[in-house]
Design a protein around this motif. Structure first.
Motif, PDB file in Angstrom:
ATOM      1  N   ASP A   8       0.824  -1.207   0.000  1.00  0.00           N
ATOM      2  CA  ASP A   8       0.000   0.000   0.000  1.00  0.00           C
ATOM      3  C   ASP A   8       0.862   1.262   0.000  1.00  0.00           C
ATOM      4  O   ASP A   8       0.513   2.257  -0.649  1.00  0.00           O
ATOM      5  CB  ASP A   8      -0.942   0.004   1.206  1.00  0.00           C
ATOM      6  CG  ASP A   8      -2.066  -1.018   1.066  1.00  0.00           C
ATOM      7  OD1 ASP A   8      -2.573  -1.193  -0.065  1.00  0.00           O
ATOM      8  OD2 ASP A   8      -2.425  -1.654   2.069  1.00  0.00           O
ATOM      9  N   LEU A   9       1.983   1.223   0.716  1.00  0.00           N
ATOM     10  CA  LEU A   9       2.920   2.347   0.696  1.00  0.00           C
ATOM     11  C   LEU A   9       3.458   2.549  -0.716  1.00  0.00           C
ATOM     12  O   LEU A   9       3.552   3.686  -1.210  1.00  0.00           O
ATOM     13  CB  LEU A   9       4.061   2.093   1.677  1.00  0.00           C
ATOM     14  CG  LEU A   9       5.210   3.110   1.674  1.00  0.00           C
ATOM     15  CD1 LEU A   9       4.712   4.487   2.100  1.00  0.00           C
ATOM     16  CD2 LEU A   9       6.343   2.634   2.600  1.00  0.00           C
ATOM     17  N   PRO A  55       3.903   7.118  -9.073  1.00  0.00           N
ATOM     18  CA  PRO A  55       3.175   8.107  -9.895  1.00  0.00           C
ATOM     19  C   PRO A  55       1.997   7.510 -10.655  1.00  0.00           C
ATOM     20  O   PRO A  55       1.026   8.208 -10.948  1.00  0.00           O
ATOM     21  CB  PRO A  55       4.248   8.635 -10.854  1.00  0.00           C
ATOM     22  CG  PRO A  55       5.534   8.419 -10.139  1.00  0.00           C
ATOM     23  CD  PRO A  55       5.355   7.150  -9.357  1.00  0.00           C
ATOM     24  N   TYR A  56       2.080   6.217 -10.992  1.00  0.00           N
ATOM     25  CA  TYR A  56       1.006   5.560 -11.738  1.00  0.00           C
ATOM     26  C   TYR A  56       0.112   4.733 -10.827  1.00  0.00           C
ATOM     27  O   TYR A  56      -0.716   3.956 -11.296  1.00  0.00           O
ATOM     28  CB  TYR A  56       1.600   4.666 -12.831  1.00  0.00           C
ATOM     29  CG  TYR A  56       2.594   5.386 -13.707  1.00  0.00           C
ATOM     30  CD1 TYR A  56       2.169   6.275 -14.684  1.00  0.00           C
ATOM     31  CD2 TYR A  56       3.968   5.190 -13.535  1.00  0.00           C
ATOM     32  CE1 TYR A  56       3.080   6.955 -15.487  1.00  0.00           C
ATOM     33  CE2 TYR A  56       4.885   5.871 -14.322  1.00  0.00           C
ATOM     34  CZ  TYR A  56       4.437   6.742 -15.294  1.00  0.00           C
ATOM     35  OH  TYR A  56       5.334   7.425 -16.075  1.00  0.00           O
ATOM     36  N   GLY A  57       0.287   4.873  -9.520  1.00  0.00           N
ATOM     37  CA  GLY A  57      -0.452   4.063  -8.572  1.00  0.00           C
ATOM     38  C   GLY A  57      -1.723   4.716  -8.075  1.00  0.00           C
ATOM     39  O   GLY A  57      -2.241   5.660  -8.660  1.00  0.00           O
ATOM     40  N   GLY A  58      -2.201   4.174  -6.956  1.00  0.00           N
ATOM     41  CA  GLY A  58      -3.399   4.722  -6.349  1.00  0.00           C
ATOM     42  C   GLY A  58      -4.674   4.020  -6.720  1.00  0.00           C
ATOM     43  O   GLY A  58      -5.769   4.480  -6.374  1.00  0.00           O
ATOM     44  N   ASN A  59      -4.589   2.888  -7.417  1.00  0.00           N
ATOM     45  CA  ASN A  59      -5.792   2.148  -7.801  1.00  0.00           C
ATOM     46  C   ASN A  59      -5.554   0.653  -7.616  1.00  0.00           C
ATOM     47  O   ASN A  59      -4.439   0.210  -7.350  1.00  0.00           O
ATOM     48  CB  ASN A  59      -6.188   2.460  -9.244  1.00  0.00           C
ATOM     49  CG  ASN A  59      -5.063   2.166 -10.231  1.00  0.00           C
ATOM     50  OD1 ASN A  59      -4.751   1.023 -10.530  1.00  0.00           O
ATOM     51  ND2 ASN A  59      -4.427   3.228 -10.745  1.00  0.00           N
ATOM     52  N   SER A 103      -2.965  -1.007 -10.165  1.00  0.00           N
ATOM     53  CA  SER A 103      -1.561  -0.718  -9.870  1.00  0.00           C
ATOM     54  C   SER A 103      -1.113  -1.466  -8.614  1.00  0.00           C
ATOM     55  O   SER A 103       0.030  -1.915  -8.531  1.00  0.00           O
ATOM     56  CB  SER A 103      -1.351   0.784  -9.695  1.00  0.00           C
ATOM     57  OG  SER A 103      -2.102   1.294  -8.609  1.00  0.00           O
ATOM     58  N   ARG A 104      -2.016  -1.628  -7.656  1.00  0.00           N
ATOM     59  CA  ARG A 104      -1.672  -2.364  -6.436  1.00  0.00           C
ATOM     60  C   ARG A 104      -1.366  -3.825  -6.751  1.00  0.00           C
ATOM     61  O   ARG A 104      -0.409  -4.397  -6.218  1.00  0.00           O
ATOM     62  CB  ARG A 104      -2.803  -2.269  -5.418  1.00  0.00           C
ATOM     63  CG  ARG A 104      -2.438  -2.826  -4.041  1.00  0.00           C
ATOM     64  CD  ARG A 104      -3.622  -2.765  -3.079  1.00  0.00           C
ATOM     65  NE  ARG A 104      -3.235  -3.109  -1.735  1.00  0.00           N
ATOM     66  CZ  ARG A 104      -3.083  -4.358  -1.282  1.00  0.00           C
ATOM     67  NH1 ARG A 104      -3.288  -5.377  -2.123  1.00  0.00           N
ATOM     68  NH2 ARG A 104      -2.722  -4.581  -0.039  1.00  0.00           N
ATOM     69  N   ARG A 105      -2.156  -4.434  -7.610  1.00  0.00           N
ATOM     70  CA  ARG A 105      -1.904  -5.824  -8.006  1.00  0.00           C
ATOM     71  C   ARG A 105      -0.567  -5.950  -8.727  1.00  0.00           C
ATOM     72  O   ARG A 105       0.193  -6.910  -8.500  1.00  0.00           O
ATOM     73  CB  ARG A 105      -3.030  -6.336  -8.906  1.00  0.00           C
ATOM     74  CG  ARG A 105      -4.342  -6.573  -8.183  1.00  0.00           C
ATOM     75  CD  ARG A 105      -5.311  -7.374  -9.046  1.00  0.00           C
ATOM     76  NE  ARG A 105      -5.639  -6.685 -10.283  1.00  0.00           N
ATOM     77  CZ  ARG A 105      -6.658  -5.853 -10.427  1.00  0.00           C
ATOM     78  NH1 ARG A 105      -7.448  -5.594  -9.392  1.00  0.00           N
ATOM     79  NH2 ARG A 105      -6.901  -5.270 -11.605  1.00  0.00           N
ATOM     80  N   TYR A 106      -0.290  -4.993  -9.607  1.00  0.00           N
ATOM     81  CA  TYR A 106       0.974  -5.010 -10.348  1.00  0.00           C
ATOM     82  C   TYR A 106       2.164  -4.888  -9.392  1.00  0.00           C
ATOM     83  O   TYR A 106       3.135  -5.655  -9.488  1.00  0.00           O
ATOM     84  CB  TYR A 106       0.989  -3.877 -11.370  1.00  0.00           C
ATOM     85  CG  TYR A 106       2.331  -3.643 -12.007  1.00  0.00           C
ATOM     86  CD1 TYR A 106       2.826  -4.511 -12.975  1.00  0.00           C
ATOM     87  CD2 TYR A 106       3.123  -2.555 -11.639  1.00  0.00           C
ATOM     88  CE1 TYR A 106       4.065  -4.305 -13.566  1.00  0.00           C
ATOM     89  CE2 TYR A 106       4.356  -2.338 -12.230  1.00  0.00           C
ATOM     90  CZ  TYR A 106       4.821  -3.219 -13.193  1.00  0.00           C
ATOM     91  OH  TYR A 106       6.051  -2.999 -13.759  1.00  0.00           O
ATOM     92  N   LEU A 107       2.105  -3.938  -8.480  1.00  0.00           N
ATOM     93  CA  LEU A 107       3.207  -3.740  -7.531  1.00  0.00           C
ATOM     94  C   LEU A 107       3.365  -4.942  -6.611  1.00  0.00           C
ATOM     95  O   LEU A 107       4.492  -5.330  -6.273  1.00  0.00           O
ATOM     96  CB  LEU A 107       2.963  -2.469  -6.716  1.00  0.00           C
ATOM     97  CG  LEU A 107       3.089  -1.170  -7.508  1.00  0.00           C
ATOM     98  CD1 LEU A 107       2.534   0.008  -6.707  1.00  0.00           C
ATOM     99  CD2 LEU A 107       4.540  -0.902  -7.898  1.00  0.00           C
ATOM    100  N   ALA A 108       2.266  -5.555  -6.212  1.00  0.00           N
ATOM    101  CA  ALA A 108       2.352  -6.755  -5.381  1.00  0.00           C
ATOM    102  C   ALA A 108       3.044  -7.885  -6.142  1.00  0.00           C
ATOM    103  O   ALA A 108       3.823  -8.661  -5.567  1.00  0.00           O
ATOM    104  CB  ALA A 108       0.960  -7.184  -4.935  1.00  0.00           C
TER     105      ALA A 108
END
Length: 209
Positions: free
Chosen positions: A125-126, A132-136, A139-144
């Motif tokens: 979540d952090l 810059p492309y996060g917040g949804n 993007s959270r699934r991708y970063l995980a």
């Protein structure tokens, strides 16, 4: 297009692409990851083998519609990589952000009270809030996914909280580097990039800036 699946073919392709760096970076990093366990579940396609004229790296089973590593004749990212004569000398949108670049100075390391560590799944979540492309949710699934599959470097304070970090992605590139605002101007990112570059080089990944 033909999918390359035989290890000997993929090793041969890696050697050919290595000779054409940095223009081959968009697909080279993906091929390196594939040849080192394929943590991102990618595949590489060529128009023919072994005398190929175009190369494409993409998630396994997907059609050529996005999320691919590629290069146009002028150096722009697109769906396929013309090979070899069409490659121009202008890097276009390539450059900083592809791979890592950092200076290593003897005795250079984290600031007092800061140590090199690793990000944890609980930090997603952090990451999503600071990307810059996060917040949804997407993007959270991708970063995980990249957090769980690819190398990353994190600097932590005395309580173990992240203060700066560098993530890598399916193409072996730096996809999210960040320093908390209150921790900036202390050299944290230079340390994180240096450690990431050293670790990438140890795995056979080239570093560029």
């Amino acid at each position: 297009m033909q999918i390359l699946t035989h290890p000997a073919q993929l090793q041969c392709l890696e050697g050919i692409l290595r000779k054409s760096l940095p223009l081959a970076l968009p697909v080279f990093g993906a091929v390196l990851n594939i040849n080192r366990g394929n943590p991102g579940q990618f595949e590489v396609l060529v128009d023919k083998w072994p005398e190929f004229g175009a190369v494409l790296a993409r998630p396994s089973g997907e059609v050529a519609s996005g999320g691919h590593a590629a290069l146009h004749g002028g150096g722009e990212v697109c769906d396929t990589v013309p090979w070899p004569g069409a490659l121009g000398s202008d890097l276009g949108v390539l450059g900083a952000g592809l791979g890592y670049w950092a200076h290593w100075k003897q005795g250079f390391g984290p600031a007092p009270g800061v140590r090199v560590g690793s990000l944890q799944p609980s930090h997603v979540d952090l990451l999503n809030d600071t990307w810059p492309y996060g917040g949804n949710a997407r993007s959270r699934r991708y970063l995980a996914e990249i957090l769980g599959r690819f190398p990353q470097v994190c600097l932590q304070d005395g309580s173990g909280q992240p203060v700066a970090w560098v993530l890598t992605d399916h193409f072996g590139t730096g996809t999210h580097s960040y320093t908390l605002p209150e921790q900036r101007r202390r050299g944290h990112m230079q340390v994180a990039l240096t450690v990431a570059a050293q670790r990438a080089q140890a795995r056979g990944f080239p570093t560029f800036g």
